[in-house]
Scaffold this active site. Structure first.
Site, mmCIF file in Angstrom:
data_model
loop_
_atom_site.group_PDB
_atom_site.id
_atom_site.type_symbol
_atom_site.label_atom_id
_atom_site.label_comp_id
_atom_site.label_asym_id
_atom_site.label_seq_id
_atom_site.Cartn_x
_atom_site.Cartn_y
_atom_site.Cartn_z
ATOM 1 N N GLY A 145 0.863 -1.279 -0.164
ATOM 2 C CA GLY A 145 -0.020 -0.036 0.099
ATOM 3 C C GLY A 145 0.811 1.438 0.043
ATOM 4 O O GLY A 145 0.356 2.357 -0.224
ATOM 5 N N CYS A 201 -27.243 -9.870 -17.205
ATOM 6 C CA CYS A 201 -26.711 -9.587 -18.424
ATOM 7 C C CYS A 201 -27.498 -9.947 -19.748
ATOM 8 O O CYS A 201 -28.149 -11.233 -19.807
ATOM 9 C CB CYS A 201 -25.049 -10.240 -18.637
ATOM 10 S SG CYS A 201 -24.655 -9.868 -20.392
ATOM 11 N N CYS A 228 -25.557 -12.760 -21.728
ATOM 12 C CA CYS A 228 -25.275 -14.150 -21.153
ATOM 13 C C CYS A 228 -25.934 -14.570 -20.080
ATOM 14 O O CYS A 228 -25.765 -15.401 -19.233
ATOM 15 C CB CYS A 228 -23.850 -14.328 -20.887
ATOM 16 S SG CYS A 228 -23.180 -13.404 -19.596
ATOM 17 N N CYS A 232 -22.513 -7.486 -19.542
ATOM 18 C CA CYS A 232 -21.167 -7.707 -18.848
ATOM 19 C C CYS A 232 -20.342 -6.696 -19.085
ATOM 20 O O CYS A 232 -19.910 -6.295 -20.499
ATOM 21 C CB CYS A 232 -20.608 -9.121 -19.117
ATOM 22 S SG CYS A 232 -21.669 -10.405 -18.108
ATOM 23 N N CYS A 263 -18.057 -13.117 -20.381
ATOM 24 C CA CYS A 263 -19.374 -12.987 -21.152
ATOM 25 C C CYS A 263 -19.080 -14.059 -22.201
ATOM 26 O O CYS A 263 -20.324 -14.552 -22.309
ATOM 27 C CB CYS A 263 -19.805 -11.780 -21.531
ATOM 28 S SG CYS A 263 -21.497 -11.519 -21.914
#
Lengths: 293, 258
Positions: free
Chosen positions: A32, A241, A244, A266, A272
């Site tokens: 970080g 979606c 899909c 997606c 997808c």
């Protein structure tokens, strides 16, 4: 390939790669923490992923398989051109399949498919400093990181709730890494924040213009900041979606016409396609499938 | 009142190269006591205040503060992290220009709540309730809680700054010309408010001002500075009613009578 004779493998010269690798190692050692590095000019404008490209160039080897996504998609300009760039200057294999890739360079999404050990996710970061818009002085923000003074980060979340009744930050949602540094996960939607937590893959972040590299090593705690009475939540989508029929994934809204027609599809194109190959079909595809039969 | 001082200053000097900022200042401050530092511009008041509040490192001398555990600590032997923690919990600093002490781009509520969040308060409802309470204590209407200080008048900004500083229950507050730049009636209200708060909360305060009326109203004790030296100090009423030094006599007699 004779015209490329003047290029080193993966575009950058070896000394530059060493310098970037040192920065990456330091970044991994201090999860970080933003490590400054001598960012180079790349053959693309700032804001197009110069940081991510440098990180990828420093870690890529001839045996790597590269995948590049832009907002989850493999087929947008940024993704296509960066992929072509590494095909040309490093002659590496490329793929669009998440599972096959060893290095995935991303602009703002984490693939839906769970990443596994040995994979590296490289983020293109525009502004690495999570405190930037609250405290403009770099000297001061560095001091705040050093002394772990992160009260200001909550001031931003407080403002969100005061104005909108809930935490309205939807992307670049601040996280605390390994219980120490507060980090900006680049402008990924907060939907992806939980995927960073205890990820098996190594996550590297490169900010070219701002000259910073930071990292989240595998199996590291990544906690999204929140309030006790306003806990962290990810976006939820009512729809599936349209292509899909996937549910519980991040969806993009696509406008179809000027009469209010729209679908949700997606954001992760590979996921997808994979689902469609496995026989899932959403409302958009269903009629044409019937017509074909 | 406690008979151990809260704040011990001895031999504090600050030089800017050859020039004197302030020279050899020593005093003790007791809990609940308000000390005014007066003098004309350039007399070293603000330099001294900055040296006392760790905003400026003095060239010589020591500044000790009695922590909550009763131990005296030299401010300049603490780590920076401890000093900054002290500054945002046990101390307050009220700037002459509220824009220096406030975050102008976040709401009043967040301005007051920032210190609470900095010390680990993570409950939005509680933070907001405390902020609301403090706004009403400094006479800012609570329906302004989501407005930015940019939309506030000068007097309101100054009161907001005071609320922001007092929310963590500090024991010592530094004020640099708290009424500077405000018109007279607003000044009077602000002084009234500050006096009330100081009494209610048992605060100690060090107030820098060039306005003797402010010193008279707020402070128990005062120090008069000239050219970086403290030339006279004593109980406020004594200094103002019976000034001994010629310069103090001049200061007191320069007040316009209406």
């Amino acid at each position: 390939m004779t015209e490329l004779a003047s290029y080193n493998f993966a575009y950058l010269d070896e000394q530059t790669k060493r310098m970037i690798r040192r920065a990456i190692l330091k970044a991994i050692a201090i999860p970080g923490y933003q490590v400054p590095f001598a960012s180079r000019e790349m053959p693309m404008p700032y804001g197009w992923g110069t940081g991510g490209v440098q990180v990828t160039a420093a870690i890529i080897g001839p045996d790597d398989v590269l995948k590049v996504i832009d907002q989850g998609a493999d087929d947008t300009t940024n993704a296509v051109s960066i992929r072509a760039f590494f095909q040309k200057v490093a002659d590496v294999a490329v793929t669009t399949h998440t599972a096959d890739a060893t290095i995935i360079q991303t602009r703002h999404r984490i693939p839906e498919q769970k990443l596994s050990e040995g994979q590296v996710l490289v983020y293109q970061v525009p502004i690495p400093e999570p405190l930037r818009f609250l405290e403009p002085r770099e000297t001061e923000t560095r001091k705040m990181h050093a002394l772990e003074e992160y009260g200001l980060m909550h001031v931003k979340l407080y403002e969100d709730i005061a104005r909108h009744g809930r935490i309205s930050t939807t992307y670049a949602y601040p996280v605390k890494v390994a219980g120490r540094y507060v980090m900006d996960p680049s402008p990924t939607p907060k939907f992806d924040n939980p995927k960073m937590h205890m990820s098996e893959a190594l996550q590297l972040f490169g900010a070219g213009r701002e000259k910073r590299i930071y990292a989240v090593p595998p199996h590291t705690e990544v906690v999204s900041l929140d309030f006790e009475d306003h806990p962290f939540e990810i976006q939820r989508f009512e729809q599936n979606c349209a292509l899909c029929a996937a549910h519980g994934v991040y969806l993009d809204e696509v406008v179809l016409d000027d009469k209010g027609g729209r679908i949700f599809v997606c954001s992760d194109t590979d996921n997808c396609e994979d689902r469609r190959e496995h026989g899932h079909s959403g409302e958009m595809l269903a009629p044409s499938k019937e017509a074909a039969e | 009142m406690n008979d151990t001082p809260l704040f011990k200053v001895s031999g504090v000097s600050k030089f800017y190269g050859q020039r004197i900022g302030c020279k050899d200042v020593s005093f003790d401050l007791w809990p609940g006591e308000v000390l005014a530092i007066v003098g004309e511009s350039g007399s070293g008041k603000t330099t001294l205040l900055n040296c006392l509040s760790t905003r400026l490192t003095p060239t010589a001398g020591s500044v000790e503060y009695r922590m909550r555990d009763g131990q005296f600590r030299d401010l300049y032997h603490m780590s920076e992290a401890e000093r900054r923690f002290l500054m945002r919990t046990d101390w307050g600093f009220v700037h002459q220009n509220p824009a220096d002490g406030l975050r102008m781009t976040v709401s009043a509520g967040a301005n007051v709540g920032e210190r609470l969040m900095a010390i680990g308060d993570r409950h939005y409802g509680n933070i907001r309730a405390t902020a609301t309470d403090w706004l009403s204590r400094v006479e800012i209407s609570t329906d302004r809680i989501d407005d930015q200080p940019r939309a506030f008048s000068g007097g309101m900004r100054q009161r907001l700054q005071i609320a922001r500083n007092l929310v963590t229950g500090p024991r010592l507050v530094f004020m640099d010309e708290p009424t500077g730049g405000l018109d007279v009636s607003v000044q009077a209200r602000l002084l009234d408010l500050v006096r009330g708060l100081v009494n209610d909360l048992g605060l100690s305060a060090i107030v820098v001002t060039h306005d003797l009326a402010v010193a008279r109203l707020l402070s128990h004790r005062m120090m008069v500075m000239k050219d970086g030296y403290v030339i006279e100090q004593g109980l406020t009423d004594r200094v103002l009613d019976d000034p001994r030094e010629p310069y103090t006599q001049l200061l007191v007699s320069s007040i316009l009578q209406v």
